[in-house]
Design an enzyme around this catalytic site. Structure first.
Site, PDB file in Angstrom:
ATOM      1  N   GLY A  45       0.766  -1.238   0.000  1.00 53.24           N
ATOM      2  CA  GLY A  45       0.000   0.000   0.000  1.00 53.24           C
ATOM      3  C   GLY A  45       0.793   1.282   0.000  1.00 53.24           C
ATOM      4  N   GLU A 100       4.041   4.575   5.871  1.00 54.62           N
ATOM      5  CA  GLU A 100       2.781   3.830   5.784  1.00 54.62           C
ATOM      6  C   GLU A 100       1.740   4.697   5.097  1.00 54.62           C
ATOM      7  OE1 GLU A 100       1.316   1.176   5.791  1.00 54.62           O
ATOM      8  OE2 GLU A 100       1.490   0.009   7.599  1.00 54.62           O
ATOM      9  N   ASP A 104      -4.246   1.697  11.082  1.00 60.26           N
ATOM     10  CA  ASP A 104      -5.549   1.285  11.586  1.00 60.26           C
ATOM     11  C   ASP A 104      -5.372   0.821  13.035  1.00 60.26           C
ATOM     12  OD1 ASP A 104      -8.115   0.119  11.928  1.00 60.26           O
ATOM     13  OD2 ASP A 104      -8.204  -0.447   9.831  1.00 60.26           O
ATOM     14  N   PHE A 153     -13.717   2.205   5.271  1.00 59.12           N
ATOM     15  CA  PHE A 153     -12.933   1.306   4.431  1.00 59.12           C
ATOM     16  C   PHE A 153     -12.618   2.075   3.153  1.00 59.12           C
ATOM     17  CE2 PHE A 153     -11.975  -1.837   1.296  1.00 59.12           C
ATOM     18  CZ  PHE A 153     -11.141  -2.687   1.995  1.00 59.12           C
ATOM     19  N   ASP A 160      -6.286  -0.802  -1.189  1.00 57.17           N
ATOM     20  CA  ASP A 160      -6.930  -1.766  -2.077  1.00 57.17           C
ATOM     21  C   ASP A 160      -8.144  -2.454  -1.463  1.00 57.17           C
ATOM     22  OD1 ASP A 160      -5.893  -5.007  -1.488  1.00 57.17           O
ATOM     23  OD2 ASP A 160      -5.106  -3.360  -0.293  1.00 57.17           O
ATOM     24  N   ARG A 166      -5.745   0.047  -6.231  1.00 54.26           N
ATOM     25  CA  ARG A 166      -4.586   0.782  -5.718  1.00 54.26           C
ATOM     26  C   ARG A 166      -4.181   1.924  -6.649  1.00 54.26           C
ATOM     27  NH1 ARG A 166      -2.113  -2.105  -1.567  1.00 54.26           N
ATOM     28  NH2 ARG A 166      -2.349  -4.354  -1.654  1.00 54.26           N
TER      29      ARG A 166
END
Length: 178
Positions: A45, A100, A104, A153, A160, A166
Site C-alpha cells: 500500500g 505507511e 488502523d 474502508f 486496495d 490501488r
C-alpha cells in the site's frame, strides 16, 4: 474490479493528497536536514505514497521496503503479523522513517517499529498519509500524520480491496460494507 459509484464515494481528491504530502515533506526536510535517512516503505500500500513523498524530499535518503501481512484477503486484521520481505540495509546509527499509507489497529506497525528499534538506529519515526486513530488497539508513536480520518474502508492511492483499485489517483470510501 472497477469502482462502482453506487458503493464508493470520493473521500479525498488528488489535490488534497498532494497538499498533505507536501506538508509532510516540508516537515521532514526541516527535521532531518543534513542527516542520513533510511525510508522503509511498507508494501504494498505505501508504494504510491512513498514514491510521491520521496520526490519532495531534499534529503540524502536510502530506500528500503518491507512486506508484512496481518490482513490476508480480509478487511480486518487477524492480529498475527508475518514477515514476507524484510529490509536488507544496515540501519545502525541511521535515522529510519517508516512510511505507511494508513494506520488502523497499529498491530502491524508496532511489530515493525519494535523490530527496527532492536537494530540500533539513531532514531525511528513513523510517517503516515492517513491515520485512523479511533481504531487503534496498540499504541504506536506516530510523529508525522498527513491526515486523521474517520473509520471508513478506503480504496485508491495505494489502498486496495482484494488487491484492486490501488492505482486510483483519488481515495474513495466504501458506502456499504459486505
Amino acid at each position: 474490479m472497477p469502482i462502482d459509484e453506487k458503493n464508493f464515494t470520493k473521500y479525498i481528491n488528488r489535490h488534497e493528497i498532494d497538499a498533505s504530502i507536501q506538508a509532510l515533506a516540508n516537515r521532514l526536510n526541516t527535521d532531518y536536514e543534513g542527516k542520513p535517512v533510511v525510508l522503509v516503505g511498507v508494501l504494498k500500500g505505501a508504494v504510491v505514497f512513498m514514491a510521491d513523498l520521496v520526490r519532495h524530499l531534499k534529503l540524502d535518503v536510502e530506500v528500503e521496503f518491507v512486506r508484512l501481512s496481518s490482513y490476508g484477503k480480509a478487511r480486518t486484521s487477524s492480529g498475527t503479523v508475518t514477515i514476507i520481505k524484510d529490509i536488507q540495509a544496515d540501519i545502525r546509527g541511521k535515522h529510519v522513517l517508516i512510511i505507511e499509507e494508513i494506520i488502523d489497529s497499529g498491530r502491524t506497525l508496532k511489530f515493525l517499529y519494535d523490530r527496527l528499534q532492536a537494530s540500533s538506529p539513531a532514531s525511528v519515526e513513523i510517517v503516515t498519509l492517513l491515520d485512523k486513530a479511533s481504531k487503534r488497539v496498540v499504541e504506536v508513536p506516530v510523529k508525522y500524520v498527513g491526515r486523521t480520518i474517520d473509520d471508513q474502508f478506503l480504496v485508491g492511492y495505494g489502498l486496495d480491496l482484494e488487491e484492486y483499485s490501488r492505482n486510483l489517483p483519488d481515495i474513495y470510501y466504501l458506502k456499504y460494507p459486505n
